[in-house]
Design an enzyme around this catalytic site. Structure first.
Site, PDB file in Angstrom:
ATOM      1  N   GLU A 139       0.884  -1.172   0.000  1.00  0.00           N
ATOM      2  CA  GLU A 139       0.000   0.000   0.000  1.00  0.00           C
ATOM      3  C   GLU A 139       0.921   1.221   0.000  1.00  0.00           C
ATOM      4  O   GLU A 139       1.358   1.692   1.031  1.00  0.00           O
ATOM      5  CB  GLU A 139      -0.895  -0.033   1.235  1.00  0.00           C
ATOM      6  CG  GLU A 139      -2.063   0.925   1.145  1.00  0.00           C
ATOM      7  CD  GLU A 139      -2.806   1.061   2.461  1.00  0.00           C
ATOM      8  OE1 GLU A 139      -2.349   0.519   3.482  1.00  0.00           O
ATOM      9  OE2 GLU A 139      -3.839   1.748   2.469  1.00  0.00           O
TER      10      GLU A 139
ATOM     11  N   HIS B 175       0.009   7.267   6.775  1.00  0.00           N
ATOM     12  CA  HIS B 175       1.303   6.982   6.129  1.00  0.00           C
ATOM     13  C   HIS B 175       2.227   8.192   6.295  1.00  0.00           C
ATOM     14  O   HIS B 175       1.777   9.331   6.473  1.00  0.00           O
ATOM     15  CB  HIS B 175       1.103   6.707   4.634  1.00  0.00           C
ATOM     16  CG  HIS B 175       0.426   5.402   4.344  1.00  0.00           C
ATOM     17  ND1 HIS B 175       0.942   4.464   3.490  1.00  0.00           N
ATOM     18  CD2 HIS B 175      -0.727   4.885   4.812  1.00  0.00           C
ATOM     19  CE1 HIS B 175       0.131   3.424   3.430  1.00  0.00           C
ATOM     20  NE2 HIS B 175      -0.899   3.660   4.225  1.00  0.00           N
TER      21      HIS B 175
ATOM     22  N   ALA C 163      -9.448   7.935   3.011  1.00  0.00           N
ATOM     23  CA  ALA C 163      -8.262   8.448   2.313  1.00  0.00           C
ATOM     24  C   ALA C 163      -8.488   8.605   0.815  1.00  0.00           C
ATOM     25  O   ALA C 163      -7.691   8.170  -0.012  1.00  0.00           O
ATOM     26  CB  ALA C 163      -7.042   7.562   2.586  1.00  0.00           C
TER      27      ALA C 163
ATOM     28  N   ARG D 135     -21.420  17.015  -7.996  1.00  0.00           N
ATOM     29  CA  ARG D 135     -20.923  17.457  -9.307  1.00  0.00           C
ATOM     30  C   ARG D 135     -19.539  16.902  -9.610  1.00  0.00           C
ATOM     31  O   ARG D 135     -19.021  17.087 -10.695  1.00  0.00           O
ATOM     32  CB  ARG D 135     -20.890  18.986  -9.362  1.00  0.00           C
ATOM     33  CG  ARG D 135     -22.255  19.612  -9.618  1.00  0.00           C
ATOM     34  CD  ARG D 135     -22.130  21.082  -9.971  1.00  0.00           C
ATOM     35  NE  ARG D 135     -21.695  21.877  -8.827  1.00  0.00           N
ATOM     36  CZ  ARG D 135     -22.519  22.389  -7.911  1.00  0.00           C
ATOM     37  NH1 ARG D 135     -23.812  22.186  -8.021  1.00  0.00           N
ATOM     38  NH2 ARG D 135     -22.069  23.092  -6.895  1.00  0.00           N
TER      39      ARG D 135
ATOM     40  N   ASP E 293     -15.829  -1.570  10.698  1.00  0.00           N
ATOM     41  CA  ASP E 293     -15.565  -1.565  12.146  1.00  0.00           C
ATOM     42  C   ASP E 293     -16.395  -0.511  12.872  1.00  0.00           C
ATOM     43  O   ASP E 293     -16.282  -0.359  14.087  1.00  0.00           O
ATOM     44  CB  ASP E 293     -14.068  -1.354  12.432  1.00  0.00           C
ATOM     45  CG  ASP E 293     -13.558  -0.014  11.921  1.00  0.00           C
ATOM     46  OD1 ASP E 293     -14.333   0.699  11.254  1.00  0.00           O
ATOM     47  OD2 ASP E 293     -12.390   0.319  12.189  1.00  0.00           O
ATOM     48  N   GLY E 294     -17.222   0.246  12.140  1.00  0.00           N
ATOM     49  CA  GLY E 294     -18.046   1.263  12.783  1.00  0.00           C
ATOM     50  C   GLY E 294     -17.262   2.514  13.140  1.00  0.00           C
ATOM     51  O   GLY E 294     -17.811   3.458  13.699  1.00  0.00           O
TER      52      GLY E 294
ATOM     53  N   ASP F 268      -7.895  -4.355   7.628  1.00  0.00           N
ATOM     54  CA  ASP F 268      -6.889  -3.288   7.708  1.00  0.00           C
ATOM     55  C   ASP F 268      -6.269  -3.274   9.111  1.00  0.00           C
ATOM     56  O   ASP F 268      -5.833  -2.233   9.606  1.00  0.00           O
ATOM     57  CB  ASP F 268      -7.494  -1.920   7.366  1.00  0.00           C
ATOM     58  CG  ASP F 268      -6.423  -0.891   6.975  1.00  0.00           C
ATOM     59  OD1 ASP F 268      -5.278  -1.290   6.703  1.00  0.00           O
ATOM     60  OD2 ASP F 268      -6.738   0.313   6.951  1.00  0.00           O
TER      61      ASP F 268
HETATM   62 ZN   LIG Z   1      -4.607   2.878   3.845  1.00  0.00          ZN
END
Ligand SMILES: [Zn+2]
Length: 444
Positions: free
Chosen positions: A157, A169, A255, A262, A298-299, A323
């Site tokens: 990633e 990151h 992200a 529009r 995961d909420g 994740d």
């Molecule tokens: Zn990520």
């Protein structure tokens, strides 16, 4: 259906290694069906019971009554950053320590029902990729059930991502690709982008970063799934990524440029049809199909209603991912983070200390399954498909994520419960890897 037991009058025979699950519901083709399942503990594959019985005159050595429980293909997580205290993105001085850490994680991870996964690296400096990628490649022919969960190849990633959508990151190490594929080769290491030994199965990149778009076809030719993420791409830029061969969106909604009526950005890809080339207001080429996408149920990363919305938009492309970070499986508390910061863990929520920024998750994939089951309106079998058949299809894997004869006998036995408040859960009772039981809740 053939008889369950061997003919008592037949001569003594050698054990067949065949196991029969009976009194169970199979999660197959988006439905739960009451059916037996035959598997071989010798080949580690699911068997065609008619063929085994009538053509090979083989009978099960063992019949296991599952008392109505659900049998699902083993769960597949295409985005897992670490777990049980181990972080795939941290390369120690002594690389044998790293290899032992991966092996230990694999043996723990399988107890959560995940039988195969993509070990995922956040954006790193080149030397880290060179050091760790050789340890993250597909397990391939090493079919040893006691090894635990199996790597299907690494998910890189980054670091060809957009700094304005950096998430957690380190944007200071993000790269452009001025030399196209050579830039990627220099970053990950040339052996990491060579067939057939490439340890990489998936790369998340931002298509608007200079030089990146032109690399996508070559990556796809290598059998690498290209996913769009940490991106500020417009709809047109995202469409160009799909046209070039990208087939996934990394953690949808997180992200990336938010949806605007529009300017739909990357979300517009879920509104496309095969003939929607003209959907672009600039007249650019549209994508040929809706992409797959990862969803963190995961909420915290996504509101429950957002998960339901994503499911409705494109159920066949919907893939649950954890994740999860290294802290999944550990106790709540504050832990050191890689760049000197600290991370707070409360349940499966991780936040950077001093900020309220989400720092990945500590959720297990089966917890995501349970959340999605209650939030999306999808059936048990449909939600299980989002962690089995759909990721297998996206990765182009045959013999994983299904219960068809010839597939690997990677299985999870699940108990279905509903609590007083009507909340439905699936609990992992047993896990089987290559036809051998490797976890049993009753024996823990
Ligand atoms: Zn990520």
């Amino acid at each position: 259906m053939p008889a369950a037991t061997a003919d008592l009058h037949s001569p003594a025979r050698t054990p067949s290694g065949i196991i029969k699950f009976t009194n169970c519901r199979l999660a197959r083709n988006k439905r739960l069906t009451e059916e037996d399942l035959w598997l071989s503990s010798i080949t580690g594959k699911i068997l065609n019971c008619q063929e085994a019985f009538y053509e090979h005159r083989a009978s099960p050595d063992r019949t296991i009554d599952l008392g109505g429980r659900i049998v699902s293909p083993g769960l597949i997580d295409v985005q897992l950053n670490g777990g049980f205290g181990f972080d795939f993105s941290v390369a120690p001085e002594e690389i044998t320590t790293y290899a032992k850490g991966v092996a230990r994680l694999n043996r723990q991870l399988i107890k959560t029902g995940v039988t195969a996964y993509l070990p995922t690296l956040t954006s790193q400096r080149s030397e880290v990729y060179h050091k760790v990628l050789p340890h993250l490649g597909p397990s391939g022919s090493r079919r040893n059930p006691s090894d635990g969960a199996e790597s299907l190849g690494a998910h890189c990633e980054g670091p060809f991502l957009n700094p304005v959508k950096k998430g957690i990151h380190d944007a200071s190490i993000f790269l452009d690709a001025p030399s196209g594929f050579s830039s990627l080769s220099a970053c990950y290491g040339a052996p990491s982008l060579l067939r057939p030994t490439s340890p990489i199965k998936c790369i998340t990149l931002a298509p608007e970063i200079p030089g990146v778009l032109s690399c996508i076809p070559a990556l796809v030719d290598l059998g690498i799934t290209v996913s769009l993420g940490h991106t500020d791409a417009s709809f047109e830029e995202a469409s160009a990524g799909i046209s070039a061969g990208a087939s996934m969106i990394t953690h949808l909604f997180n992200a990336m440029r938010p949806l605007h009526h529009r300017d739909p950005g990357i979300f517009g890809l879920l509104g496309t049809t095969p003939n929607s080339a003209t959907a672009s207001t600039t007249g650019g080429a549209g994508p040929s199909a809706k992409p797959f996408f990862g969803c963190i149920a995961d909420g915290v990363h996504l509101h429950p209603t957002t998960v339901a919305l994503a499911w409705s938009a494109h159920p066949d492309g919907f893939i649950l991912v954890s994740d999860a970070m290294a802290l999944v499986g550990l106790r709540d508390g504050t832990y050191d983070w890689t760049n000197g910061a600290k991370i707070r863990k409360e349940g499966y929520v991780l936040t950077l200390e001093g900020e309220e920024k989400i720092a990945g998750s500590a959720v297990t994939l089966v917890e995501c399954v349970n959340n999605c089951l209650n939030w999306s309106g999808a059936s048990v079998a449909e939600v299980l498909g989002a962690v089995t058949a759909t990721p297998a299809r996206m990765l182009g894997l045959e013999g994983k994520g299904c219960l068809e004869p010839g597939a690997d006998a990677d299985l999870v036995v699940l108990e279905e419960r509903v609590n007083d408040g009507g909340w439905k859960t699936l609990e992992v009772d047993q896990v089987w890897k290559f036809g051998v039981k490797v976890f049993d809740k009753e024996q823990e």
